[in-house]
Design a protein around this motif. Sequence first.
Motif, short mmCIF file in Angstrom:
data_model
loop_
_atom_site.label_atom_id
_atom_site.label_comp_id
_atom_site.label_asym_id
_atom_site.label_seq_id
_atom_site.Cartn_x
_atom_site.Cartn_y
_atom_site.Cartn_z
N ALA A 21 0.83 -1.20 0.00
CA ALA A 21 0.00 0.00 0.00
C ALA A 21 0.86 1.24 0.00
O ALA A 21 1.83 1.32 0.72
CB ALA A 21 -0.91 0.01 1.23
N ALA A 34 -3.31 0.50 -3.26
CA ALA A 34 -2.56 -0.72 -2.97
C ALA A 34 -2.04 -1.28 -4.28
O ALA A 34 -2.79 -1.42 -5.24
CB ALA A 34 -3.45 -1.76 -2.28
N VAL A 86 -8.17 1.91 -2.48
CA VAL A 86 -8.56 1.28 -1.22
C VAL A 86 -9.95 1.73 -0.79
O VAL A 86 -10.75 0.94 -0.29
CB VAL A 86 -7.52 1.59 -0.13
CG1 VAL A 86 -7.98 1.08 1.22
CG2 VAL A 86 -6.17 1.00 -0.50
N LEU A 97 -8.02 -4.11 2.99
CA LEU A 97 -7.14 -3.07 2.44
C LEU A 97 -7.20 -1.79 3.27
O LEU A 97 -6.19 -1.13 3.48
CB LEU A 97 -7.53 -2.78 1.00
CG LEU A 97 -7.17 -3.85 -0.04
CD1 LEU A 97 -7.68 -3.45 -1.41
CD2 LEU A 97 -5.66 -4.05 -0.10
N ARG A 98 -8.40 -1.45 3.76
CA ARG A 98 -8.50 -0.22 4.55
C ARG A 98 -7.79 -0.36 5.89
O ARG A 98 -7.19 0.59 6.40
CB ARG A 98 -9.98 0.15 4.73
CG ARG A 98 -10.57 0.78 3.45
CD ARG A 98 -11.98 1.30 3.66
NE ARG A 98 -12.96 0.23 3.66
CZ ARG A 98 -13.49 -0.29 2.56
NH1 ARG A 98 -13.12 0.14 1.37
NH2 ARG A 98 -14.40 -1.24 2.62
N THR A 101 -4.10 0.21 5.12
CA THR A 101 -3.69 1.58 4.88
C THR A 101 -3.80 2.44 6.14
O THR A 101 -3.03 3.39 6.31
CB THR A 101 -4.55 2.20 3.77
OG1 THR A 101 -5.93 2.00 4.06
CG2 THR A 101 -4.24 1.55 2.43
#
Length: 486
Positions: A21, A34, A86, A97-98, A101
């Motif tokens: 990311a 990402a 994301v 993914l969140r 990050t």
Amino acid sequence: MCQLCRIPAGHSYTQNKNYAATISGSDQVAIQQAKVFVEDLQRGMFVSRLDRPWTRTPFALQGFYIRDLEEIRQLQKYCRYVYVDVVKTVGDVGVKLRKLTRAASEASASVAPAKGTPRRIPVAISCKPVQIKHDSYAPPEPARKEAAKARQLHDRIVQGMHEVMVQLKTDRPLPTAQVNQTVTQMVDSVLRSPDAFSWLARVREKDEHTYSHSVRASVWAVVFGRHIGLRRQELVQLGIATLLKDVGKLYLADTVLKAEKREPREELEYRKFVDYSVKLLSVDPNVDQQILNIVQCHKEQYDGSGYPRGLRGGQIPVLARMCGIVTFYDEATNPRGAEFPLPPSRAVGQLYDLRNCAFQEQLVVEFIQSIGLYPTGTQVELSTGEIAVVVEQSHKRRLKPKVMLVTDRNKQLLEKPRLFDMAADDDRKQAVVNKGKKLLAEMGLITITQDLDPCRYPQIDVAKVRDQYLYEQRLPAFIARFIPSR
């Protein structure tokens, strides 16, 4: 397993087994992406960037959601890795993914910048998306059907611009009523067949001094406006404004106007042409306020770095933003004093690099889609090695236009150019594959490998190809089912 991409200074990163990311360091804006190798892609991901220019792939330039395995297979043909947005990614993969990050953002906040290192904080630009209506008009008619009318109108526009300049020099009133009528007719012609007028904007004639930048840019502007579904009245206003936007340059000294590199004082003097143009047009009752607004704001830039007032984002009228884009494109493909124009793909690349800096990204993407990566008149090399000239767009398959083959694969001129419909050829081959008779790899889909500098093959007369395709009554009816001399 994904590897880390190179992170610019001022950015931070984190990774897990499958994703790398990147997070833009900013107090106000966090751009979260990402980097994902194509074998790790999943449904629900929003692909926002590729590992190569969008224009070299068949994918939508504005990004897209992955909905099925076929889209993943298509990405695997073109890319090694992609960047996934994301925030837009949905489902369980979006949640993962969140989380990733957020962890990277916290790590970034804990690292102090080096002493003396300036921190650049992006400034958010307020600008509503432009409403796009791609299906506002009927499908285009064939260019050949409209070509004769388009050519007559084009000649009248060129003559009209000549009269404008003559009357300005003699301090007589501008013939704006005549210009208005002619541009209205041009709009109707472009609504019927954008390719017919695009031909006239693409090919440079021998009498280039009368074939002005303003005429070409006006054609591109109306083609652009038709694509996004502007109302007819707005198309007329945009066409007139783009045609007349440079009339104030008549009051600039030739040393300023034609200088390849201007000194700071010369640049300030040059920029006065916008105010000169507005002043000249504002005294004419036939010029409405919308046209004046476009002329006054067409050199403003999305990030506020333009002139004359330094407007930014939504402060710039939409039609003026569009006028600025077509102005840049035509100046890139037909630079003043250059013997040959820049290939369209390079101009498109330069334009795309300036998205959300000089120009609004949404409008840049729509303009590229409106003219295609290979506009009519572009010389291209096919995967077979043959050279062709694009003669008409396939408006739903921009990378598969109709082309006129002009050389064999050894670059020798053909005795008789042949028309080849790339989209129809793909369809024919796919039908054979669907019947189980052959594999697609055996059929060999033909693609455009590159567009060419117009000066690379001086023996190719593009204007002659245009006239043969558009105006000659008896063209060879043969549309190649395969590339001959392959």
